[in-house]
Design an enzyme around this catalytic site. Structure first.
Site, PDB file in Angstrom:
ATOM      1  CG  ASN A   4      -0.185  -0.114   2.507  1.00 33.79           C
ATOM      2  OD1 ASN A   4       0.567   0.784   2.857  1.00 33.79           O
ATOM      3  ND2 ASN A   4      -0.360  -1.225   3.228  1.00 33.79           N
ATOM      4  CG  ASP A  30      -6.422  -5.309   6.390  1.00 33.77           C
ATOM      5  OD1 ASP A  30      -5.892  -5.415   7.518  1.00 33.77           O
ATOM      6  OD2 ASP A  30      -7.022  -4.287   6.014  1.00 33.77           O
ATOM      7  CE  LYS A  43       8.744 -11.800 -14.332  1.00 29.52           C
ATOM      8  NZ  LYS A  43       9.335 -11.420 -15.579  1.00 29.52           N
ATOM      9  N   PRO A 103      -1.762 -12.050   9.827  1.00 29.38           N
ATOM     10  CG  PRO A 103       0.352 -12.444  10.719  1.00 29.38           C
ATOM     11  CD  PRO A 103      -0.415 -12.488   9.439  1.00 29.38           C
ATOM     12  CG  ASP A 104      -5.137  -7.734  14.440  1.00 23.06           C
ATOM     13  OD1 ASP A 104      -4.277  -6.823  14.523  1.00 23.06           O
ATOM     14  OD2 ASP A 104      -6.317  -7.577  14.769  1.00 23.06           O
ATOM     15  CE  LYS A 116     -10.826   0.189  12.818  1.00 33.63           C
ATOM     16  NZ  LYS A 116     -10.355   0.746  11.555  1.00 33.63           N
ATOM     17  CE  LYS A 133      -8.040  -4.256  15.089  1.00 35.91           C
ATOM     18  NZ  LYS A 133      -6.863  -4.254  14.263  1.00 35.91           N
TER      19      LYS A 133
HETATM   20  N1  CTP Z   1      -3.084  -3.619  12.407  1.00 36.63           N
HETATM   21  C1  CTP Z   1      -2.156  -4.573  12.787  1.00 36.63           C
HETATM   22  N2  CTP Z   1      -2.084  -5.753  12.101  1.00 36.63           N
HETATM   23  C2  CTP Z   1      -2.878  -6.013  11.053  1.00 36.63           C
HETATM   24  C3  CTP Z   1      -3.816  -5.039  10.659  1.00 36.63           C
HETATM   25  C4  CTP Z   1      -3.896  -3.843  11.349  1.00 36.63           C
HETATM   26  O1  CTP Z   1      -1.415  -4.328  13.732  1.00 36.63           O
HETATM   27  N3  CTP Z   1      -2.775  -7.162  10.396  1.00 36.63           N
HETATM   28  C5  CTP Z   1      -3.179  -2.360  13.168  1.00 36.63           C
HETATM   29  C6  CTP Z   1      -2.775  -1.144  12.401  1.00 36.63           C
HETATM   30  O2  CTP Z   1      -1.402  -0.832  12.607  1.00 36.63           O
HETATM   31  C7  CTP Z   1      -3.679  -0.062  12.969  1.00 36.63           C
HETATM   32  C8  CTP Z   1      -4.941  -0.816  13.310  1.00 36.63           C
HETATM   33  O3  CTP Z   1      -4.539  -2.167  13.475  1.00 36.63           O
HETATM   34  O4  CTP Z   1      -3.189   0.475  14.177  1.00 36.63           O
HETATM   35  C9  CTP Z   1      -5.930  -0.718  12.222  1.00 36.63           C
HETATM   36  O5  CTP Z   1      -6.938  -1.587  12.516  1.00 36.63           O
HETATM   37  P1  CTP Z   1      -7.801  -2.261  11.394  1.00 36.63           P
HETATM   38  O6  CTP Z   1      -9.020  -2.807  12.057  1.00 36.63           O
HETATM   39  O7  CTP Z   1      -7.016  -3.134  10.506  1.00 36.63           O
HETATM   40  O8  CTP Z   1      -8.150  -0.970  10.631  1.00 36.63           O
HETATM   41  P2  CTP Z   1      -8.552  -0.825   9.203  1.00 36.63           P
HETATM   42  O9  CTP Z   1      -7.538  -1.420   8.266  1.00 36.63           O
HETATM   43  O10 CTP Z   1      -8.870   0.616   9.045  1.00 36.63           O
HETATM   44  O11 CTP Z   1      -9.786  -1.798   9.241  1.00 36.63           O
HETATM   45  P3  CTP Z   1     -11.321  -1.692   8.968  1.00 36.63           P
HETATM   46  O12 CTP Z   1     -11.439  -2.374   7.685  1.00 36.63           O
HETATM   47  O13 CTP Z   1     -11.900  -2.437  10.126  1.00 36.63           O
HETATM   48  O14 CTP Z   1     -11.687  -0.246   8.978  1.00 36.63           O
END
Ligand code: CTP
Length: 402
Positions: free
Chosen positions: A210, A279, A289, A305-306, A337, A341
């Site tokens: 991104n 994500d 390739k 992973p989150d 959120k 979270k």
């Molecule tokens: N985050 C993380 N690991 C991931 C995804 C997100 O640590 N795999 C963290 C990001 O650094 C940020 C927060 O989670 O601090 C964002 O949360 P998220 O719910 O992923 O936000 P968005 O991408 O905006 O999701 P949504 O689609 O729920 O709006």
């Protein structure tokens, strides 16, 4: 800016082309309220006249060691005692070598030996001289003795070459001096920060990623270090240099980011998740390739992973700060959120405001916590980083974690 309230600064100027910038530094320090005494080496006098420094500092410039006229006022030992800070800018390779060797053949090096005040140097030299083994060794010796080394910066040099060796700009040096006086709300804390994008490989040459530049996370890391914290910055691939005093761990994928965070989360008091973690990632990256063909190509993606979620699940979790990028219902979504979270703070920004957000230098943030909120108005990310860190310090205190 914090006032220096008459702090007595001995500014050593040595013989490099950056000596002319030391004039601007005197002005910045005087503007911040410091009392500045300039001491020049012989070589420095070949670049700038002492009269310039005398006019700007309001004090006669000193340069000779054992000159009866100069010594009749404050002698060199008196001068060494007078200083509350010795700042040498620019510091040439030769001067760093003399300082490391403990020589005392001229006034400035003698003062450095005789003073008990902290010493800071702002090196300025040709990049090959900066990289030379002798200079590296001298700098290590000086660091080991507690001498603060400020810079150098990278860029074009007076010699027409380019690299690391430029003196930090006068404004940055003056900011370092004033920051020393600033309150240190995070002293003794460890802060873990994630920043930048992640890259999720499709094959050996392609990836999903991104537009995150990492600027916000780097600004938070720099501000936390200035606030006195030990800072570990886990960073995805970005084009930024590690901020001064920050321990940087470079990663590529979300999985690597998680592993680095797992290694460092144990001792952390604060975790700031500023990274734009992808994500999703390709479920089966190809080891070879992927070749172009006329057929439709489907990509199977699986969630990454989150990272923030993993830290939130720790039994003794740190103070948690998440970021949220929202297109609508900023407060409702950010508060959801915060709750979902289990965060202590969420910093939300509106996506789609021109000039802010991803990859921009500026941003505006609405920060929410249980029972409160604060708007951090549009400003450079460096400023927002400082404001966010100040708020983290306040909220830590309010939670009784102070
Ligand atoms: N985050 C993380 N690991 C991931 C995804 C997100 O640590 N795999 C963290 C990001 O650094 C940020 C927060 O989670 O601090 C964002 O949360 P998220 O719910 O992923 O936000 P968005 O991408 O905006 O999701 P949504 O689609 O729920 O709006």
């Amino acid at each position: 800016m914090v006032s220096l309230g008459g702090q007595r600064i001995l500014l050593g100027v040595t013989g490099g082309i950056a000596a002319y910038k030391a004039a601007a530094l005197v002005r910045e320090l005087k503007k911040a309220g410091a009392d500045v005494q300039v001491v020049m080496t012989d070589a420095a006098r070949a670049f700038v006249t002492p009269l310039t420094f005398q006019a700007l500092s309001g004090r006669p410039v000193r340069h000779a060691l054992l000159d009866p006229a100069e010594e009749s006022g404050l002698d060199h030992i008196g001068l060494a005692r007078w200083a509350e800070l010795v700042l040498i800018a620019p510091a040439t390779a030769d001067f760093l070598a003399r300082l490391a060797a403990g020589l005392a053949g001229d006034l400035l090096s003698t003062l450095c030996l005789a003073t008990t005040a902290p010493i800071a140097v702002a090196p300025a030299m040709n990049h090959r001289m900066w990289e030379a083994a002798a200079t590296r060794a001298n700098v290590e010796v000086l660091r080991g003795r507690g001498v603060q080394v400020l810079g150098p910066a990278e860029g074009d040099q007076a010699c027409g070459e380019s690299g690391a060796g430029r003196m930090l700009e006068p404004e940055a040096l003056a900011a370092w001096v004033t920051d020393r006086q600033a309150p240190r709300p995070l002293a003794g804390r460890t802060v873990l920060v994630t920043a930048g994008p992640t890259r999720e490989p499709l094959d050996p040459v392609r990836y999903l990623s991104n537009r995150s530049s990492g600027k916000m996370g780097y600004a938070v890391a720099a501000a936390a270090a200035r606030a006195g914290a030990r800072v570990v910055l886990v960073s995805g691939p970005v084009g930024l240099a590690a901020p001064e005093g920050v321990e940087q761990v470079s990663v590529e994928t979300a999985e690597e980011m998680l592993r680095a965070v797992q290694r460092h989360a144990g001792g952390a008091d604060v975790f700031v998740a500023a990274a734009a973690v992808a994500d999703y990632r390709p479920r089966e990256p190809s080891p070879r390739k992927v070749k172009r063909s006329a057929a439709l190509l489907n990509l199977a993606l699986e969630p990454t992973p989150d990272v923030l979620g993993w830290v939130a699940g720790l039994p003794r979790r740190p103070f948690l700060v998440g970021f949220a990028a929202e297109t609508e219902d900023l407060e409702t979504n950010a508060r959801r959120k915060l709750e979902r979270k289990g965060l202590d703070l969420v910093a939300a920004n509106r996506v789609g405001v021109p000039g802010t957000g991803f990859d921009a230098d500026e941003n505006e943030l609405d920060v929410y916590w249980e029972g409160g909120s604060r708007r951090l108005a549009r400003a450079p990310k460096t400023v927002l980083g400082r404001e966010l860190v100040a708020l983290i310090g306040e909220r830590l205190g309010a939670q009784g974690r102070a």
